[in-house]
Design an enzyme around this catalytic site. Structure first.
Site, short mmCIF file in Angstrom:
data_model
loop_
_atom_site.label_atom_id
_atom_site.label_comp_id
_atom_site.label_asym_id
_atom_site.label_seq_id
_atom_site.Cartn_x
_atom_site.Cartn_y
_atom_site.Cartn_z
N CYS A 220 -7.29 -65.90 -79.30
CA CYS A 220 -5.91 -66.91 -78.97
C CYS A 220 -6.68 -67.68 -80.38
CB CYS A 220 -5.04 -67.53 -78.52
SG CYS A 220 -6.88 -68.13 -77.07
N LYS B 126 1.49 -59.99 -62.69
CA LYS B 126 1.91 -59.61 -63.79
C LYS B 126 0.85 -60.09 -64.67
CE LYS B 126 3.20 -58.45 -66.86
NZ LYS B 126 3.53 -57.27 -67.69
N GLU C 33 0.71 -70.75 -72.50
CA GLU C 33 -0.14 -70.75 -73.66
C GLU C 33 0.25 -69.63 -74.21
OE1 GLU C 33 -2.40 -72.95 -73.57
OE2 GLU C 33 -2.21 -74.46 -71.79
P1 NAD Z 1 2.84 -60.36 -75.12
O1 NAD Z 1 3.47 -61.99 -75.51
O2 NAD Z 1 2.84 -59.80 -75.77
O3 NAD Z 1 2.74 -59.74 -73.85
C1 NAD Z 1 2.03 -61.27 -72.97
C2 NAD Z 1 1.70 -60.47 -71.93
O4 NAD Z 1 3.84 -61.43 -71.29
C3 NAD Z 1 1.89 -59.34 -71.42
O5 NAD Z 1 1.56 -59.72 -69.77
C4 NAD Z 1 3.63 -58.99 -70.79
O6 NAD Z 1 3.72 -57.39 -70.21
C5 NAD Z 1 4.53 -60.28 -70.72
N1 NAD Z 1 5.84 -59.69 -71.43
C6 NAD Z 1 6.49 -59.02 -72.08
N2 NAD Z 1 7.80 -59.32 -72.52
C7 NAD Z 1 8.06 -60.06 -71.26
C8 NAD Z 1 9.54 -60.49 -70.66
N3 NAD Z 1 10.80 -60.43 -71.66
N4 NAD Z 1 9.10 -61.09 -70.16
C9 NAD Z 1 8.13 -60.92 -69.20
N5 NAD Z 1 7.68 -60.75 -69.52
C10 NAD Z 1 6.71 -60.00 -71.03
O7 NAD Z 1 0.68 -60.99 -75.94
P2 NAD Z 1 0.20 -60.32 -75.61
O8 NAD Z 1 -0.36 -59.62 -77.24
O9 NAD Z 1 -0.39 -59.53 -74.38
O10 NAD Z 1 -0.98 -60.82 -75.95
C11 NAD Z 1 -1.54 -61.50 -76.84
C12 NAD Z 1 -1.23 -63.08 -77.46
O11 NAD Z 1 -1.40 -64.03 -76.43
C13 NAD Z 1 -1.00 -64.30 -78.98
O12 NAD Z 1 -0.48 -64.53 -79.24
C14 NAD Z 1 -2.32 -64.77 -78.49
O13 NAD Z 1 -2.54 -66.22 -79.49
C15 NAD Z 1 -1.56 -65.79 -76.95
N6 NAD Z 1 -3.25 -65.81 -75.94
C16 NAD Z 1 -2.56 -67.03 -76.09
C17 NAD Z 1 -3.52 -67.82 -75.46
C18 NAD Z 1 -4.30 -69.24 -75.10
O14 NAD Z 1 -4.13 -69.78 -73.99
N7 NAD Z 1 -3.48 -70.03 -75.66
C19 NAD Z 1 -4.63 -67.05 -74.67
C20 NAD Z 1 -5.29 -65.70 -74.81
C21 NAD Z 1 -3.99 -65.08 -75.42
#
Ligand code: NAD
Length: 499
Positions: A290, A181, A256
């Site tokens: 990130c 997803k 992550e």
């Molecule tokens: P997000 O948590 O809003 O969304 C990530 C994913 O989770 C999306 O596909 C979203 O649709 C899904 N999601 C949202 N709510 C959900 C729920 N209730 N249940 C299941 N899935 C759900 O994050 P984002 O805005 O897409 O990404 C930014 C974040 O990701 C930042 O905090 C960044 O640091 C982190 N990030 C971490 C890494 C790493 O490897 N550590 C890499 C890239 C991004």
């Protein structure tokens, strides 16, 4: 290439080898953050029933895919790597159009998927287990890797092809089947990756993609009883819920999450190099990595010249549509992210920080239709301020000062995250001390906090992750389970710890 700009992709979910509409019959739009008038695609807004169909298809496909010899599975990954190489330019352009980062960075995102494909294809002829002597005579002992089953994957928008590849390729070479997803801001890049796998010969049902929003399409994947493992990359807020839910279902879960990454600049550093690194670390991908450099810790002796140079260079960065040749920083991914950057600048000023440059949305003629925020630098920041503690995920960097390496490391470690950190110094002793004492999963010496290579473990400590790693052979540990096998050829009952 110009004509491709106007194509709007109409896509469906891929379930059991068939492209199908969402049972909800709802859709959502994928728009260009540099130009809101440009509709990149229309994708299904799926729900729990679509997820259930995809999981059922993956469960069925697992029975045959797990029995395909790993070197044969790897050949498909290798072909996918070749196809991605041939399609790199088009996929990169579509990625920039979809999420904004400048074209050279989108090319590197696709390249990361290519590197991961070839690296994991190599694992098809390794996937090493162990043999070890048995404590009993005429008995053989070994451990082998076994696939875990149906893997659910939820990915963010900032590395829209690289991150799905970090999950899909190791999972597939290990013999698992997958339901992914992807983020609602970047469905097209994930679709390209999955289409490439299908074109490379992946049997139906082995990878399934379900588009949609987190609560409607992500949550049912985490909760589904037939999903045997969950891999999530995204915010700590959502990750915490994913982790708790997976734990309640007793399923392995890799998280992550965010970062608040520090770059330390010592008084003996090559200042020009450090300024160059800071610009790249803080404003590359518009600060939406990130691993983005979001705190720059400056030794008091060099704080003034470093700050002058950084502010001057940041002010000259060309911000615009990432598809344009001379642009150095693209838009933020959406209105919500712009609002987050704006709000954090407001909080920082209220806390007593000083705005040196940026701090606002760019709204001139060239920027009006997009989500552009100016490269922003805040000084006079104290380690305890919210702006020094919380992830912004935008082009906003803070400057802090210190007197000694020990103090710098203490400040660097004083956040709840632990993803990446870096130090600029020409003193090898201090470089090694920092390498040992920084509480992060990644440390750079004389380089900014960003820029991972796929054959090394990627991930963090503290609130950044829950102990698993992507990249490198560490990824195999998540997508396999160990099976210990004893072969007794003594022809008599032998009892461990007794005979
Ligand atoms: P997000 O948590 O809003 O969304 C990530 C994913 O989770 C999306 O596909 C979203 O649709 C899904 N999601 C949202 N709510 C959900 C729920 N209730 N249940 C299941 N899935 C759900 O994050 P984002 O805005 O897409 O990404 C930014 C974040 O990701 C930042 O905090 C960044 O640091 C982190 N990030 C971490 C890494 C790493 O490897 N550590 C890499 C890239 C991004």
């Amino acid at each position: 290439m110009a004509a491709a700009k106007h194509i709007t992709r109409q896509a469906n979910n891929l379930i059991g080898g068939k492209w199908v509409r969402a049972r909800t019959r709802h859709t959502f739009e994928d728009r260009n953050p540099a130009n809101a008038g440009d509709l990149v695609g229309v994708f299904p807004a799926s729900g729990a029933h679509d997820v259930a169909d995809a999981v059922a298809a993956a469960k069925e496909a697992f029975q045959s895919w797990r029995l395909v010899p790993a070197p044969k599975r790897a050949e498909i990954l290798f072909r996918a790597g070749e196809l991605l190489t041939a399609r790199k330019e088009q996929y990169a352009r579509d990625m920039t159009r979809e999420m904004g980062k400048v074209l050279i960075e989108s090319r590197s995102d696709v390249q990361e998927a290519i590197d991961t494909a070839f690296y994991m294809a190599g694992e098809g002829r390794r996937l090493f287990g162990q043999t070890t002597p048995s404590e009993l005579p005429n008995k053989f002992a070994m451990s082998v890797r076994a696939p875990v089953g149906v893997c659910g994957m939820i990915t963010p928008w900032n590395f829209p092809m690289a991150i799905p590849s970090w999950k899909l390729f190791p999972a597939l070479v290990c013999g698992n089947t997958c339901v992914i997803k992807p983020a609602e801001d970047t469905p097209l890049s994930a679709l390209h990756l999955v289409e490439t796998l299908i074109d490379a010969g992946l049997p139906k049902g082995v990878v399934n993609i379900v588009f949609g929003f987190g609560p409607e399409a992500g949550a049912p994947l985490v909760e589904h009883p037939d999903v045997t493992a969950i891999s999530f990359t995204g915010s700590s807020e959502v990750g915490r819920w994913v982790g708790q839910t997976a734990a309640a279902c007793m399923k392995p879960c890799s998280l992550e999450m965010g970062g608040k990454n520090a770059m330390i600049v010592m008084e003996d550093a090559n200042l020009e190099l450090a300024v160059e690194g800071a610009l790249w670390g803080a404003f590359g991908t518009t600060g939406q990595r990130c691993t983005a450099t979001s705190r720059i810790l400056l030794h008091k002796k060099i704080a003034r010249p470093f700050t002058q140079q950084l502010v001057e260079r940041a002010g000259r960065l060309r911000v615009g549509d990432g598809l344009k040749k001379d642009v150095q920083m693209g838009p933020q991914v959406n209105e919500q992210q712009i609002e987050t950057s704006r709000r954090y600048v407001e909080i920082a000023l209220w806390e007593g920080a000083t705005l040196l440059t940026g701090g606002k949305r760019l709204q001139g003629k060239a920027h009006a239709p997009g989500c552009f925020f100016a490269p922003t630098i805040l000084s006079g920041v104290l380690p305890t301020m919210r702006i020094a503690q919380e992830e912004v995920f935008g082009p906003v960097v803070t400057l802090l000062q210190f007197d000694s390496l020990e103090q710098a490391i203490e400040i660097a470690n004083s956040v709840s995250y632990g993803l990446s950190a870096s130090i600029y110094t020409r003193d090898v002793n201090r470089g090694y001390q920092a390498m040992r004492d920084l509480e992060t999963g990644i440390v750079y010496i004389n380089a900014p906090t960003i820029g991972a290579e796929v054959h090394l473990p990627f991930g963090g400590v503290k609130q950044t992750g829950n102990g698993h790693r992507e990249g490198g052979i560490g990824a195999l540990d998540f997508y396999t389970t160990w099976k210990s096998v004893y072969v007794d050829y003594s022809d008599r009952l032998q009892r461990a710890q007794i005979d």
